[in-house]
Design a protein around this motif. Sequence first.
Motif, PDB file in Angstrom:
ATOM      1  N   PRO A   1      -0.730  19.231  -6.394  1.00  0.00           N
ATOM      2  CA  PRO A   1      -0.151  17.717  -5.013  1.00  0.00           C
ATOM      3  C   PRO A   1      -0.973  17.747  -4.589  1.00  0.00           C
ATOM      4  N   VAL A   2      -0.654  16.048  -4.091  1.00  0.00           N
ATOM      5  CA  VAL A   2      -0.797  15.301  -3.243  1.00  0.00           C
ATOM      6  C   VAL A   2      -0.366  14.758  -2.162  1.00  0.00           C
ATOM      7  N   ASP A   3      -1.362  15.665  -0.745  1.00  0.00           N
ATOM      8  CA  ASP A   3       0.068  15.014   0.772  1.00  0.00           C
ATOM      9  C   ASP A   3      -0.188  13.704   1.017  1.00  0.00           C
ATOM     10  N   ALA A   4       0.478  13.073   0.600  1.00  0.00           N
ATOM     11  CA  ALA A   4       0.948  11.143   0.430  1.00  0.00           C
ATOM     12  C   ALA A   4       1.802  10.890   2.078  1.00  0.00           C
ATOM     13  N   ALA A   5       2.552  11.503   2.114  1.00  0.00           N
ATOM     14  CA  ALA A   5       3.147  11.112   3.877  1.00  0.00           C
ATOM     15  C   ALA A   5       1.896  11.373   5.040  1.00  0.00           C
TER      16      ALA A   5
ATOM     17  N   ASP B   1       1.393   3.997   9.967  1.00  0.00           N
ATOM     18  CA  ASP B   1       1.749   4.130  11.346  1.00  0.00           C
ATOM     19  C   ASP B   1       2.649   2.227  11.072  1.00  0.00           C
ATOM     20  N   SER B   2       1.947   1.196  10.763  1.00  0.00           N
ATOM     21  CA  SER B   2       2.281  -0.535  10.199  1.00  0.00           C
ATOM     22  C   SER B   2       3.302  -0.139   9.241  1.00  0.00           C
ATOM     23  N   PHE B   3       3.632   0.698   8.979  1.00  0.00           N
ATOM     24  CA  PHE B   3       5.023   0.779   7.224  1.00  0.00           C
ATOM     25  C   PHE B   3       6.435   0.017   8.124  1.00  0.00           C
ATOM     26  N   HIS B   4       6.591   0.772   9.385  1.00  0.00           N
ATOM     27  CA  HIS B   4       7.917   0.682   9.134  1.00  0.00           C
ATOM     28  C   HIS B   4       7.920  -1.071  10.106  1.00  0.00           C
ATOM     29  N   GLU B   5       7.024  -0.905  10.456  1.00  0.00           N
ATOM     30  CA  GLU B   5       7.025  -2.152  11.247  1.00  0.00           C
ATOM     31  C   GLU B   5       6.529  -3.878  10.365  1.00  0.00           C
TER      32      GLU B   5
ATOM     33  N   ASP C   1       4.272  -6.701   0.244  1.00  0.00           N
ATOM     34  CA  ASP C   1       2.729  -6.376   1.264  1.00  0.00           C
ATOM     35  C   ASP C   1       2.622  -4.904   1.221  1.00  0.00           C
ATOM     36  N   ALA C   2       3.796  -4.494   2.470  1.00  0.00           N
ATOM     37  CA  ALA C   2       4.152  -3.131   3.058  1.00  0.00           C
ATOM     38  C   ALA C   2       4.558  -2.148   1.742  1.00  0.00           C
ATOM     39  N   LEU C   3       5.136  -2.612   0.972  1.00  0.00           N
ATOM     40  CA  LEU C   3       6.049  -1.525  -0.028  1.00  0.00           C
ATOM     41  C   LEU C   3       4.536  -1.384  -1.213  1.00  0.00           C
ATOM     42  N   ASP C   4       4.189  -2.764  -1.279  1.00  0.00           N
ATOM     43  CA  ASP C   4       2.629  -2.139  -2.204  1.00  0.00           C
ATOM     44  C   ASP C   4       1.893  -1.511  -1.796  1.00  0.00           C
ATOM     45  N   GLU C   5       2.089  -1.699  -0.082  1.00  0.00           N
ATOM     46  CA  GLU C   5       1.190  -0.460  -0.132  1.00  0.00           C
ATOM     47  C   GLU C   5       1.012   0.812  -0.389  1.00  0.00           C
ATOM     48  N   LEU C   6       1.758   1.190   0.113  1.00  0.00           N
ATOM     49  CA  LEU C   6       3.327   2.727  -0.352  1.00  0.00           C
ATOM     50  C   LEU C   6       3.135   3.285  -2.104  1.00  0.00           C
ATOM     51  N   PHE C   7       3.426   1.828  -2.148  1.00  0.00           N
ATOM     52  CA  PHE C   7       3.505   2.424  -4.087  1.00  0.00           C
ATOM     53  C   PHE C   7       2.236   3.195  -4.540  1.00  0.00           C
ATOM     54  N   ASN C   8       0.891   2.356  -3.837  1.00  0.00           N
ATOM     55  CA  ASN C   8      -0.766   2.867  -4.310  1.00  0.00           C
ATOM     56  C   ASN C   8      -0.728   4.567  -3.468  1.00  0.00           C
ATOM     57  N   ILE C   9      -0.613   4.188  -2.367  1.00  0.00           N
ATOM     58  CA  ILE C   9      -0.099   6.141  -2.294  1.00  0.00           C
ATOM     59  C   ILE C   9       1.048   6.803  -3.117  1.00  0.00           C
ATOM     60  N   VAL C  10       1.929   6.124  -3.319  1.00  0.00           N
ATOM     61  CA  VAL C  10       2.998   7.503  -3.667  1.00  0.00           C
ATOM     62  C   VAL C  10       3.208   7.337  -5.603  1.00  0.00           C
ATOM     63  N   ASN C  11       2.109   6.425  -5.757  1.00  0.00           N
ATOM     64  CA  ASN C  11       1.316   6.260  -7.580  1.00  0.00           C
ATOM     65  C   ASN C  11       0.657   7.528  -7.654  1.00  0.00           C
ATOM     66  N   THR C  12       0.891   8.935  -7.748  1.00  0.00           N
ATOM     67  CA  THR C  12       0.137  10.097  -7.833  1.00  0.00           C
ATOM     68  C   THR C  12       1.443  11.201  -8.892  1.00  0.00           C
TER      69      THR C  12
ATOM     70  N   THR D   1      12.176  -5.678  -6.372  1.00  0.00           N
ATOM     71  CA  THR D   1      11.512  -4.743  -7.380  1.00  0.00           C
ATOM     72  C   THR D   1      10.128  -4.011  -7.398  1.00  0.00           C
ATOM     73  N   VAL D   2       9.409  -4.168  -6.150  1.00  0.00           N
ATOM     74  CA  VAL D   2       8.587  -3.064  -5.896  1.00  0.00           C
ATOM     75  C   VAL D   2       9.554  -1.543  -5.150  1.00  0.00           C
ATOM     76  N   ALA D   3      10.221  -1.937  -4.286  1.00  0.00           N
ATOM     77  CA  ALA D   3      11.006  -0.732  -3.764  1.00  0.00           C
ATOM     78  C   ALA D   3      11.482   0.037  -4.982  1.00  0.00           C
ATOM     79  N   ALA D   4      12.128  -0.658  -5.975  1.00  0.00           N
ATOM     80  CA  ALA D   4      12.271   0.452  -6.635  1.00  0.00           C
ATOM     81  C   ALA D   4      11.218   1.095  -7.129  1.00  0.00           C
ATOM     82  N   ASN D   5      10.253   0.357  -7.780  1.00  0.00           N
ATOM     83  CA  ASN D   5       9.166   1.064  -8.120  1.00  0.00           C
ATOM     84  C   ASN D   5       8.488   2.131  -7.303  1.00  0.00           C
ATOM     85  N   CYS D   6       8.605   2.003  -5.774  1.00  0.00           N
ATOM     86  CA  CYS D   6       8.553   2.891  -5.126  1.00  0.00           C
ATOM     87  C   CYS D   6       9.365   4.445  -4.913  1.00  0.00           C
TER      88      CYS D   6
END
Length: 938
Positions: free
Chosen positions: A320-324, A329-333, A345-356, A384-389
């Motif tokens: 397990p990887v701690d993605a949280a 911090d700037s994601f929600h902004e 871009d914010a969703l792309d960065e989130l996708f790279n984090i949860v892609n494990t 589309t990126v949100a659905a991938n996340c």
Amino acid sequence: MSSRRSLDAAPSVSTRTKSPLRLLVKRIFSSERTMAEEEVDYSQAPLPDRFQHKNWKTRKEGYEAAVKAFEVSPDESDPVFRPFNSDSSLWKGAAGDSNVAAQQEGLAALCAFLKYGGVQGAQRSRSHAIQPIYEKGLTSTRPAAKANAYEALLLYIEVDKPNDVIEELLPALAHKQPKVIAATLNALTQIYHNFGIKLVDPKAVLKALPKIYGHADKNVRAEGQALTVELYRWLKDAMKPMFWSDLKPVQQADLEKLFEKVKEEPAPKQERFTRAQQAQMATAHHAATNAPDDEEGEPQDVADVEEEPVEVDAFDLAEPVDAASKIPDSFHENIASSKWKERKDALDELFNIVNTPRIKEGQYDDVVRALAKSMKDANIAVVTVAANCVEKLALGLKQAFSRYRSTIMSPMMERLKEKKQSVTDALGAAMDAVFAATSLSDNLAEIMAMLVHKNPNVKTETIKFLVRCLRTTRDVPAKDEQKQIADAGTKLLTESTEQMRSGGAEILGTLMKIIGERAMGPYLDGLDDTRKTKIKEFSDAAEVKAKEKPKPVVAASKAPSGASAAGKKVVGGVKKAPVKKAAPPPAEDPAPLQPKPTARAPPKTAAPTRPGMRLGGLKKPTASGTASPHKRVISPLDIPDEDEPAAPSPSKFSTGRGGLTSRSLTKPSAMPASPPPVPRDNGLGAAERAELEDLRLEKEQTLRAQNSKLSNEISELQNQNAQLIEDHTRDVLQIKAKETQLVRARSECDVLRAEVESARKDSERYKREVSRLGRESIGREREDNMRGGQQSDDMNENVYEENPARYSLHVNGGSRPGSAALQRTGSAASNGSGRAPAARPPSNLSAFSPTEEKENAGSDPLTQAAMRRKISPPMSTSSAGRSPQRPQFGTNREQSTTNVNSGSGEGENWKRAAEVTSQLKARIEAMKARQGLTKPSY
């Protein structure tokens, strides 16, 4: 001995000057001592002492004796195992004996000890024996020793804890000798091939593979490839995240080629079982053997209790990887930004984090709410990126994602209205991942709501999602859930589009595959044969993971064991009630016929030779295609012997004494009221009875073949009939659609004809009006030229008295306030009559005619100005700033008339007429363009 003492008493000789005679004597005496030791019998010595003896032959004999002792032991608590359990280091010397012959027997003794010694012996000897096994046993030059070494490792897996055995083997992968590493990899391949990945955890081995592929020895790399292919047979692509990125592209390409060869192979199954599994299988086999018969009257098979192969994905293998903690911090902004590029871009960065493969549980409530809000985004790239996340987050959290399902599921299903295929594919993959983390019961409410959605795209994609859920779920839906799904599928069968109807049939067919045809019957009542056939086709083609297990049929009462063979009969796969021995025969069975005592035919002639003859109660099959429940196979053992006394037969083919053989083969005669005793001997020998039995079996086989052939033909004809009905229905619908289109085209054609006719009439009317205006204008010009300025004052006064306001209007250029009202009055009069007045004022100062006022009512300012100039009085020759001269009445009437008429000439009149004509033509063309008759010309 005296010679030995005398030799010892001799003077010592220096070691440097030993004589050859002394050396020879020493050799002779040493060989004598060895032979004396060999002559000692160690067969009665304890086995541990023989295991540790310095003579390899003694050790070898000890190993062989141990094998025999282990094999004859009653159980694992036998005293023969106690010395080896108390001192497990004995197996270290046995498995790694310096003599290859003794080592072979030592490994065989270890295998016998593991086989008969139990779990305790395996656990205590594991740490001592495994190292010499992979260092000397697996690399032995003797095939038998090598085979015993592999068998010992497999027995350790079978008896001991498999993961502990793998931990003992992993240090061998870092051995300094390449042959030891290659042999250990081969042993691991055999372990996974026999026991599978469900029993032996492959995580530790997968982590060690990159180091194996980086080894310098080619044999090590080749064995590593073989182990990787074996693991791929069980894990498929789920194993790649563990080590694939650490390999070189060339190595990846080579492995892909090897994977292609085993990709199409069936799923592997465990070939060897542990002791615990063997005990479970033995218990299940015993229960299945002693259990009551199943619906077909046969005991259950042991294969029914075996488990299905387990699917392993990357989640089970990854850490397990701690993605949280990695989410910035700037994601929600950024996700709330007004620019779609920043949101993406914010969703792309989130996708790279949860892609494990596996995500550590944490607080993702705010992230999921942000993703749910992104489903309503106007930009499809963001959606589309949100659905991938969502997909990666659900796959990484698995069961932990179930608490976020209610937040994200409905927004995703609402967004299925998007027509772009890439968006719907991403949403479908995300919904599948959410469903994999939850269950069908959790998502059924949202699915049922979307099946009645007003948007057809939402309904279509929801149907596909429901079918995927039914195929992948492992839980059989409850009764109320089955009813909801069946009702929704039945309602979809009445939709107007073929895609919806086909989706409804697929839902019902997949549900039928899960619960069975019998349970699905009430839901299909009222459907026509075509739809039922379509549903059956989808059911046959569906592949599901959850299947309703048939409930065993519990008999109302159990018959005695002695009467079970005679009382229980199975006809056509249906269990019949037990038949009592004393039950009378059916009424339709004829009474046994007596043979004539005087006309006894020889056995050969008495035996029937045609299968059509009625023998032994053989009946034709009933209309349902099954044999009569009274049919029974008669063997020669059922016919009583001549020496036995006559006894009442329990056969249902007779009413008194005798059995099947009491029937006569001749033509039946009148039956007596009380038949005398029937003789036991009917003249048939064993050969004749065997021939009768063969004929009966042949007839039965022929009838079964005919029935089977007829059943197949009926099924084919039914399928063809259903196909023809479906084709006929489709053709009728197409014909009706064509007829509807034809009626619409005819009605549209009639409307267009009416419009064309109306436009033609308007055009002709406009042309007549233009020609009449042209003639009137030419006539006025000629009349004005002829009269000149010689109009009398009386005529001017009459004109003025007839319409003074109108005269005043045109003299002053229509600048008075009452001019518009007067023009509307003239237009109304023209519209009311539809034609010009018969009499016109003779003077040029008179007003427009009603027809002219009607034509000029809607004209542009240029046309109105041109018409005003036609009758306007001449302007004063003074400066432009002065107002035009007014006509003088009374004594100056002639002067006014002369001034008004002096400005009109023949050239100006023709010019004005030409302008009016061109303007009218332009208006006619514009009107035609508005009605669609012709294109406007400019």
